[in-house]
Design an enzyme around this catalytic site. Structure first.
Site, PDB file in Angstrom:
ATOM      1  NE  ARG A  61      -2.973   0.131   3.288  1.00 55.36           N
ATOM      2  CZ  ARG A  61      -2.410   0.196   4.510  1.00 55.36           C
ATOM      3  NH1 ARG A  61      -1.704   1.248   4.863  1.00 55.36           N
ATOM      4  NH2 ARG A  61      -2.549  -0.802   5.342  1.00 55.36           N
ATOM      5  CE1 TYR A 114     -15.958  15.710 -12.020  1.00 54.75           C
ATOM      6  CE2 TYR A 114     -15.197  15.153  -9.807  1.00 54.75           C
ATOM      7  CZ  TYR A 114     -15.704  14.771 -11.031  1.00 54.75           C
ATOM      8  OH  TYR A 114     -15.938  13.441 -11.283  1.00 54.75           O
ATOM      9  CG  ASP A 186      -9.540  19.528 -10.302  1.00 51.92           C
ATOM     10  OD1 ASP A 186      -8.908  19.209 -11.334  1.00 51.92           O
ATOM     11  OD2 ASP A 186     -10.512  18.870  -9.878  1.00 51.92           O
ATOM     12  CE  LYS A 211     -12.548  12.906 -16.096  1.00 52.03           C
ATOM     13  NZ  LYS A 211     -12.677  13.987 -15.160  1.00 52.03           N
TER      14      LYS A 211
END
Ligand SMILES: *Cc1c(COP(=O)(O)O)cnc(C)c1O
Length: 395
Positions: A61, A114, A186, A211
């Site tokens: 992790r 967003y 962002d 994206k």
């Protein structure tokens, strides 16, 4: 490894750089790509090494060579001190916000953020006693008037989701830093190649790698790149929350990085051709695309961005619903769907009215968001042209 001082490097990562970053073929028997390391358990060879905790990798992790390769490459490209990969872009948003806030804090979020970011603030941050205030994205240095003694961070997204308003990040960052307030950005629209918010004054950059980095609509991935001052907060929060990306997704991010530059050139070109063609159409009231010289945000875009990607919106003149349906339903090359950044062109109707509170969303008609894919632009134009013919036939 990224630079460990607080300086940021304002440069556009070159096409050459992105080919070589995060890759060491001769550490992998000459194979060109960094392989996918899968694993939870990491073995320690001796008691001494276990106690010293000095191994580069300690637990799945906490990172693998695949994860580190992409993190280091993204750190260099963004001119940051460190990068954390996350399982999605949205997880990058929530992790970055949680890294800085505590009960009693006030935070300032751009009204054009967003939309799920708003849900996180309005639902989860509210429950832990953090107050969110939305501000007009065009506020610039005026953000100073909204900063209170308990304001912890200002969150920007330039251009804004759906409506593409450019924000004056340097002016906002200067005002925020004067009052010791963090600036989070962002940067998903521009990607790390076309805008460098750290160089513009942000402390933390959030990206949906889903994206353009991944670029093929086949994986979810996010990343957070920060300057040295902010990096320890992000590291601590991500570690505490157990944030980690999938191995395969990380590999797809690394693979996407190699072609990001060429893909973006095409997305930009096609996006601009479509935007200009649409602007000249009688059915269109407005085009929202900061790289168009007529756009209100054009000067800021030109100052702060090195390019435009393929995502923009238009506002149609009013048409009856069946005409809109005839336009959308018959398109053969444009799919209807929410994520974007892949090779395929997309269109989606939207209405920001329910989720704008500091500004008023008053479109002249139906708003549509387009994503310019990698198809031949003339084919895309022909598809839209046929769509407008159907729209008129159904009006
Ligand atoms: C898509 C998107 C996200 C979220 O990314 P996911 O990987 O889909 O979770 C965050 N911010 C912006 C601006 C986005 O467009």
């Amino acid at each position: 490894m990224g630079n460990k001082d607080d300086e940021t490097h304002a440069h556009r990562a070159s096409a050459t750089e992105i080919i070589h970053l995060g890759r060491d073929p001769f550490a992998h028997h000459g194979f060109v790509n960094t392989p996918v390391y899968r694993g939870s358990t990491v073995l320690y060879p001796t008691l001494e090494s276990l106690e010293a905790k000095s191994q580069p990798y300690t637990y799945g992790r906490r990172g693998t060579p695949t994860v580190r390769a992409l993190q280091d490459a993204l750190t260099q490209i963004a001119g940051g001190a460190d990068t954390k990969l996350t399982a999605s872009g949205y997880q990058a948003v929530t992790t970055a916000l949680l890294a800085f806030v505590e009960t009693g804090d006030h935070i300032l979020i751009s009204d054009t953020v967003y939309e799920p970011t708003r849900q996180f603030c309005d639902y989860l941050l509210k429950r832990i006693g953090v107050e969110t205030q939305y501000y007009d994205p065009l506020i610039g240095a005026g953000i100073a008037t909204l900063i209170r003694p308990n304001t912890r961070l200002v969150y920007v997204e330039s251009p804004g989701s759906q409506t593409f308003e450019m924000q004056d990040i340097p002016a906002i960052a200067e005002a925020a830093h004067k009052k010791n307030v963090w600036v989070l950005a962002d940067n998903t629209w521009a990607s790390p190649l076309y805008c460098q918010p750290l160089a513009l004054g942000a402390d933390v950059v959030i990206e949906a790698g889903t994206k353009y980095l991944v670029g093929h609509a086949d994986a979810l991935l996010g990343f957070i790149t920060s300057n040295a001052r902010a990096a320890k907060h992000i590291e601590r929060a991500a570690g505490t929350l157990g944030v980690c990306p999938g191995s395969e997704e990380t590999f797809l991010g690394l693979r996407g990085l190699r072609t990001l530059d060429v893909r973006l050139v095409r997305h930009q070109e096609t996006g601009l051709r479509l935007a200009e063609w649409l602007r000249a159409r009688p059915e269109i009231a407005r085009v929202l695309h900061p790289a168009l010289p007529t756009d209100p945000g054009h000067a800021l875009w030109k100052r702060d961005c090195k390019g435009a990607t393929g995502l923009f919106s238009v506002i149609l003149k009013p048409v009856p619903k069946p005409a809109l349906a005839a336009f959308l339903n018959g398109l053969t090359l444009f799919g209807m769907g929410y994520s974007w950044g892949g090779y395929e062109s997309l269109v989606i109707p939207f209405d920001c009215t329910p989720y704008r509170t500091a500004t008023r969303w008053q479109p002249e008609g139906q708003a549509l968001r387009f994503h310019a894919g990698l198809e031949n632009v003339d084919d895309l134009i022909a598809d839209l042209d046929a769509g407008f013919a159907r729209l008129h036939a159904a009006s």
